[in-house]
Design a protein around this motif. Structure first.
Motif, PDB file in Angstrom:
ATOM      1  N   ALA A 144       0.852  -1.186   0.000  1.00  0.00           N
ATOM      2  CA  ALA A 144       0.000   0.000   0.000  1.00  0.00           C
ATOM      3  C   ALA A 144       0.886   1.234   0.000  1.00  0.00           C
ATOM      4  O   ALA A 144       1.732   1.391   0.883  1.00  0.00           O
ATOM      5  N   VAL A 145       0.688   2.065  -1.009  1.00  0.00           N
ATOM      6  CA  VAL A 145       1.445   3.314  -1.075  1.00  0.00           C
ATOM      7  C   VAL A 145       0.700   4.329  -0.207  1.00  0.00           C
ATOM      8  O   VAL A 145      -0.519   4.431  -0.272  1.00  0.00           O
ATOM      9  N   LYS A 146       1.439   5.024   0.628  1.00  0.00           N
ATOM     10  CA  LYS A 146       0.803   5.910   1.606  1.00  0.00           C
ATOM     11  C   LYS A 146       1.180   7.375   1.370  1.00  0.00           C
ATOM     12  O   LYS A 146       2.294   7.667   0.921  1.00  0.00           O
ATOM     13  N   VAL A 147       0.228   8.247   1.658  1.00  0.00           N
ATOM     14  CA  VAL A 147       0.536   9.676   1.710  1.00  0.00           C
ATOM     15  C   VAL A 147       1.089   9.938   3.113  1.00  0.00           C
ATOM     16  O   VAL A 147       0.791   9.161   4.021  1.00  0.00           O
ATOM     17  N   PRO A 148       1.837  10.973   3.380  1.00  0.00           N
ATOM     18  CA  PRO A 148       2.214  12.052   2.453  1.00  0.00           C
ATOM     19  C   PRO A 148       3.214  11.622   1.387  1.00  0.00           C
ATOM     20  O   PRO A 148       4.071  10.775   1.632  1.00  0.00           O
ATOM     21  N   MET A 149       3.050  12.266   0.215  1.00  0.00           N
ATOM     22  CA  MET A 149       3.960  12.030  -0.906  1.00  0.00           C
ATOM     23  C   MET A 149       4.530  13.376  -1.328  1.00  0.00           C
ATOM     24  O   MET A 149       3.804  14.375  -1.341  1.00  0.00           O
ATOM     25  N   THR A 150       5.776  13.360  -1.660  1.00  0.00           N
ATOM     26  CA  THR A 150       6.401  14.600  -2.123  1.00  0.00           C
ATOM     27  C   THR A 150       7.083  14.339  -3.461  1.00  0.00           C
ATOM     28  O   THR A 150       7.819  13.350  -3.596  1.00  0.00           O
ATOM     29  N   PHE A 151       6.773  15.213  -4.420  1.00  0.00           N
ATOM     30  CA  PHE A 151       7.432  15.132  -5.736  1.00  0.00           C
ATOM     31  C   PHE A 151       8.267  16.391  -5.913  1.00  0.00           C
ATOM     32  O   PHE A 151       7.740  17.499  -5.743  1.00  0.00           O
ATOM     33  N   GLU A 152       9.516  16.199  -6.242  1.00  0.00           N
ATOM     34  CA  GLU A 152      10.393  17.361  -6.431  1.00  0.00           C
ATOM     35  C   GLU A 152      11.090  17.252  -7.781  1.00  0.00           C
ATOM     36  O   GLU A 152      11.487  16.153  -8.193  1.00  0.00           O
ATOM     37  N   ARG A 153      11.225  18.402  -8.405  1.00  0.00           N
ATOM     38  CA  ARG A 153      11.940  18.408  -9.688  1.00  0.00           C
ATOM     39  C   ARG A 153      13.442  18.411  -9.398  1.00  0.00           C
ATOM     40  O   ARG A 153      13.945  19.258  -8.656  1.00  0.00           O
ATOM     41  N   ILE A 158      11.971  13.553 -11.802  1.00  0.00           N
ATOM     42  CA  ILE A 158      11.092  13.798 -10.655  1.00  0.00           C
ATOM     43  C   ILE A 158      11.532  12.868  -9.523  1.00  0.00           C
ATOM     44  O   ILE A 158      11.636  11.652  -9.726  1.00  0.00           O
ATOM     45  N   ASN A 159      11.755  13.500  -8.401  1.00  0.00           N
ATOM     46  CA  ASN A 159      12.136  12.706  -7.234  1.00  0.00           C
ATOM     47  C   ASN A 159      10.885  12.523  -6.358  1.00  0.00           C
ATOM     48  O   ASN A 159      10.282  13.497  -5.914  1.00  0.00           O
ATOM     49  N   ALA A 160      10.478  11.293  -6.163  1.00  0.00           N
ATOM     50  CA  ALA A 160       9.271  11.035  -5.361  1.00  0.00           C
ATOM     51  C   ALA A 160       9.674  10.424  -4.028  1.00  0.00           C
ATOM     52  O   ALA A 160      10.488   9.494  -3.977  1.00  0.00           O
ATOM     53  N   ILE A 161       9.106  10.980  -2.970  1.00  0.00           N
ATOM     54  CA  ILE A 161       9.376  10.440  -1.629  1.00  0.00           C
ATOM     55  C   ILE A 161       8.031  10.064  -1.012  1.00  0.00           C
ATOM     56  O   ILE A 161       7.123  10.898  -0.933  1.00  0.00           O
ATOM     57  N   PHE A 162       7.911   8.843  -0.613  1.00  0.00           N
ATOM     58  CA  PHE A 162       6.668   8.399   0.027  1.00  0.00           C
ATOM     59  C   PHE A 162       6.948   7.167   0.887  1.00  0.00           C
ATOM     60  O   PHE A 162       8.064   6.642   0.889  1.00  0.00           O
ATOM     61  N   SER A 163       5.944   6.759   1.621  1.00  0.00           N
ATOM     62  CA  SER A 163       6.103   5.542   2.434  1.00  0.00           C
ATOM     63  C   SER A 163       5.242   4.428   1.843  1.00  0.00           C
ATOM     64  O   SER A 163       4.271   4.682   1.115  1.00  0.00           O
TER      65      SER A 163
ATOM     66  N   LYS B 110       7.794  21.597  -6.883  1.00  0.00           N
ATOM     67  CA  LYS B 110       7.568  20.672  -5.771  1.00  0.00           C
ATOM     68  C   LYS B 110       6.067  20.471  -5.567  1.00  0.00           C
ATOM     69  O   LYS B 110       5.286  21.440  -5.646  1.00  0.00           O
ATOM     70  N   VAL B 111       5.696  19.244  -5.326  1.00  0.00           N
ATOM     71  CA  VAL B 111       4.305  18.908  -5.006  1.00  0.00           C
ATOM     72  C   VAL B 111       4.332  18.068  -3.735  1.00  0.00           C
ATOM     73  O   VAL B 111       5.027  17.054  -3.685  1.00  0.00           O
ATOM     74  N   ALA B 112       3.606  18.516  -2.733  1.00  0.00           N
ATOM     75  CA  ALA B 112       3.514  17.725  -1.494  1.00  0.00           C
ATOM     76  C   ALA B 112       2.051  17.404  -1.239  1.00  0.00           C
ATOM     77  O   ALA B 112       1.224  18.299  -1.088  1.00  0.00           O
ATOM     78  N   LEU B 113       1.765  16.144  -1.249  1.00  0.00           N
ATOM     79  CA  LEU B 113       0.373  15.707  -1.100  1.00  0.00           C
ATOM     80  C   LEU B 113       0.218  14.920   0.199  1.00  0.00           C
ATOM     81  O   LEU B 113       0.970  13.977   0.464  1.00  0.00           O
ATOM     82  N   SER B 114      -0.744  15.373   1.011  1.00  0.00           N
ATOM     83  CA  SER B 114      -1.055  14.583   2.215  1.00  0.00           C
ATOM     84  C   SER B 114      -2.549  14.293   2.206  1.00  0.00           C
ATOM     85  O   SER B 114      -3.244  14.645   1.256  1.00  0.00           O
TER      86      SER B 114
END
Lengths: 170, 171
Positions: A144-153, A158-163, B110-114
């Motif tokens: 299960a992919v969980k929020v919070p998710m952060t996408f950075e250029r 695109i660098n995606a950080i999530f749990s 930057k996109v931060a989604l919660s």
């Protein structure tokens, strides 16, 4: 004289036989007959109940087989132990970089072992991220992919950080 | 029939009528005994059959219970797994729908989604295109949206947008 004796003998014979037969019939034969009727009814009733139960069992067996066929992959996936190396290899083509960091492991309702991971993934385009998410749902494990998710250029990527939670049966 | 004074005719213990009656009752007794034997045999057979049926009933009941437990387990698992996969799909669709909204005039950094908010950082050519093409749809998706602009040297605007989704309170 002879005739009277004969009639007497005949009457004694008839009444004695009738008495003996009556005793046999009412004391032995009738109770046994009743027991036979009762047993026959019991057998019929039990047979009917067994048929109903068998029918119910057959229906459940069919449902069980259908469910097993339908969810075979999911059931296998939830029973499988998570292999981090294999996971990274499976998703290598969708990402330019993928990093998994194990955080902790905990139980849910004593049924599942949940492993929490921090994921850092780098994608060429959002399409690769969508493909990654679709593959997660079809993968060998239940994740299960969980929020919070952060996408950075980062440059053109695109660098995606999530749990991510990985579920497996306890 | 010859009668004689010196040779007496043989005497019988039972007269012919009594013998007839005895034969008659004997036949009835034999028939009744056969019926009794039939009942005895059938009752034994039925007892055996009844015991077998009861044992079979118990066995199928146990199998039924096991099957039911198994079905319940599979359904629970399947429901749980389906739920996880649906949530993954919803999350993917949510991100896709949102990113599809971003116009060419806007560059996201930057996109931060919660679960309750969405923070966007990036550069827009002008306020108008940001407001009309991104801000408006965001306002329809979220309860509250705030944007802060910082002018850049090249004339573009750096923005930080925060959209908040209030959690619905249940009675």
């Amino acid at each position: 004289m002879k005739t009277r004796r004969s009639v007497f003998d005949l009457l004694v014979t008839v009444f004695s036989a009738l008495a003996l037969l009556s005793i046999f019939v009412f004391m032995v034969l009738v109770p046994e007959g009743r027991a036979y009727r009762t047993l026959e009814k019991s057998v019929q009733k039990e047979d009917m109940e067994l048929s109903k139960l068998q029918m119910q069992y057959d229906q459940r067996y069919d449902r069980h087989t259908t469910l097993q066929d339908e969810y075979r992959n999911a059931m296998t996936a939830v029973e499988r132990h998570f292999d981090q190396e294999k996971f990274l290899a499976q998703h290598a083509e969708d990402v330019s970089a993928l990093e998994l960091t194990f955080k902790q492991s905990h139980h849910s309702n004593s049924v599942y072992v949940i492993k929490d991971f921090d994921v850092i993934a780098r994608f060429d385009s959002p399409k690769n991220f969508y493909t990654f998410m679709e593959k997660i749902n079809k993968s060998d494990w239940i994740m299960a992919v969980k929020v919070p998710m952060t996408f950075e250029r980062v440059g053109d990527e695109i660098n995606a950080i999530f749990s991510m939670n990985v579920y497996s049966l306890n | 029939m010859m009668y004689s004074f010196i040779a007496p005719r043989p005497k019988k213990l039972l007269s012919s009528e009594v013998r007839l009656a005895l034969i008659f009752f004997t036949v009835i007794a034999v028939v009744l005994s056969a019926l009794y034997g039939f009942f005895l045999y059938q009752n034994t057979q039925l007892q055996v059959e009844l015991s077998a049926l009861k044992a079979q009933y118990v066995e199928i009941s146990e199998q039924n219970e096991m099957l039911m437990d198994d079905i319940e387990f599979i359904e629970d698992q399947a429901g749980f797994i389906e739920n996880i996969r649906t949530e993954n799909t919803i999350l993917k669709e949510k991100i896709k729908n949102f990113l599809d909204l971003v116009p060419d005039e806007v560059t996201l950094h930057k996109v931060a989604l919660s679960s309750s908010d969405l923070i966007l950082e990036g550069i827009t050519a002008d306020k108008l295109s940001f407001n009309s093409k991104l801000q408006m749809p965001l306002q329809s998706m979220f309860h509250q949206t705030e944007v802060a602009y910082t002018p850049q040297e090249d004339g573009s605007l750096q923005f930080v947008s925060r959209s908040i989704l209030h959690k619905e309170s249940r009675p």
